[in-house]
Design a protein around this motif. Sequence first.
Motif, PDB file in Angstrom:
ATOM      1  N   ASP A 190       0.834  -1.200   0.000  1.00 47.81           N
ATOM      2  CA  ASP A 190       0.000   0.000   0.000  1.00 47.81           C
ATOM      3  C   ASP A 190       0.870   1.253   0.000  1.00 47.81           C
ATOM      4  N   VAL A 191       1.957   1.233   0.781  1.00 48.29           N
ATOM      5  CA  VAL A 191       2.883   2.369   0.809  1.00 48.29           C
ATOM      6  C   VAL A 191       3.561   2.523  -0.549  1.00 48.29           C
ATOM      7  N   ASN A 192       3.900   1.400  -1.180  1.00 44.83           N
ATOM      8  CA  ASN A 192       4.468   1.471  -2.536  1.00 44.83           C
ATOM      9  C   ASN A 192       3.502   2.144  -3.499  1.00 44.83           C
ATOM     10  N   GLN A 193       2.215   1.846  -3.338  1.00 43.76           N
ATOM     11  CA  GLN A 193       1.201   2.452  -4.199  1.00 43.76           C
ATOM     12  C   GLN A 193       1.113   3.955  -3.956  1.00 43.76           C
ATOM     13  N   ILE A 194       1.261   4.369  -2.702  1.00 40.02           N
ATOM     14  CA  ILE A 194       1.253   5.805  -2.381  1.00 40.02           C
ATOM     15  C   ILE A 194       2.411   6.503  -3.091  1.00 40.02           C
ATOM     16  N   PHE A 195       3.622   5.903  -3.020  1.00 40.69           N
ATOM     17  CA  PHE A 195       4.776   6.468  -3.716  1.00 40.69           C
ATOM     18  C   PHE A 195       4.491   6.599  -5.214  1.00 40.69           C
ATOM     19  N   LYS A 196       3.885   5.559  -5.781  1.00 43.53           N
ATOM     20  CA  LYS A 196       3.604   5.559  -7.217  1.00 43.53           C
ATOM     21  C   LYS A 196       2.613   6.663  -7.571  1.00 43.53           C
ATOM     22  N   GLU A 197       1.569   6.820  -6.759  1.00 42.49           N
ATOM     23  CA  GLU A 197       0.557   7.845  -7.035  1.00 42.49           C
ATOM     24  C   GLU A 197       1.152   9.246  -6.939  1.00 42.49           C
ATOM     25  N   LEU A 198       1.993   9.453  -5.917  1.00 43.67           N
ATOM     26  CA  LEU A 198       2.629  10.767  -5.777  1.00 43.67           C
ATOM     27  C   LEU A 198       3.575  11.037  -6.943  1.00 43.67           C
ATOM     28  N   GLY A 199       4.322  10.014  -7.356  1.00 48.97           N
ATOM     29  CA  GLY A 199       5.225  10.184  -8.492  1.00 48.97           C
ATOM     30  C   GLY A 199       4.472  10.521  -9.770  1.00 48.97           C
ATOM     31  N   THR A 200       3.334   9.859  -9.967  1.00 46.80           N
ATOM     32  CA  THR A 200       2.514  10.150 -11.148  1.00 46.80           C
ATOM     33  C   THR A 200       1.982  11.571 -11.110  1.00 46.80           C
ATOM     34  N   MET A 201       1.559  12.011  -9.921  1.00 48.97           N
ATOM     35  CA  MET A 201       1.040  13.368  -9.757  1.00 48.97           C
ATOM     36  C   MET A 201       2.123  14.404 -10.065  1.00 48.97           C
TER      37      MET A 201
END
Length: 265
Positions: A190-201
């Motif tokens: 889930d934390v990895n997904q947060i990193f990915k979402e922030l990177g995409t943003m």
Amino acid sequence: MESSYQGGVSFEDRDNNFQRLSQTIASNIKKISQNVSSMSKMVNQLQTPQDSQEHRNQLRQIQNYNQKLARDTSSLIMELMKLPTDQPAHKMTRERLRDEYMITLNSFQSTQRLAAQKTKEDVRKVKAQSASINIGDPFAMSGDSSNKELMEMGEPTLREQEQVMQTERSLVELEERERDIRQLESDIMDVNQIFKELGTMIHSQGEVVNSIESSVEYATVNVESGTQELREAANYKNKLRKKKVYLFLALIIVVSILLIIIFHK
């Protein structure tokens, strides 16, 4: 009146919203960081005399709370980054909070990984012990065939009852720790997904070149960087050319010396 509005939202309301979000995010980051510090101390106490099931339960509670807080904070940061702003101070605040959050989130994930690693080690030890003593068979643990005969003849002995209870406790702890591992691995993903979402943003917003001014600055930096690279390349070619000349001269000198020696003989 029109100059004080943009997109149906007044600049004052937008500024208030920015302040509210940034203050909430800063407070959440502080809480997450404090929880990570507490978690780190508790994880270091695993597999030590301070370790206990109650200790692990407390660690699990903090971990679950921090996970939810991290997810909520991520949503707030994304909301903050979507707010249009032309104020340099707001941009700096937004970038600072984003960077602080990602650093704190990275520490949180590292602590999660360490907790999962230690819990896996515990599970492997319990399973190894279970295999060696044939868990589930209280007679195998006693190692005394006469006790088995007594069991068949009547009530189990006190030692056998204690062994059965210990076996049951071990099984319960094993199930709980395996459940903790699954939860920790899910939270790490889930934390990895947060990193990915922030990177995409960050990538989609293109904050480095999100204005004419920054675009010009970016182009200027690129030109200067390109000029510097060309200058370095020219220097390198000159050094290489000089090196070839020196090698050629050295070769001529060596050949000349050899010829002199040959003719002299």
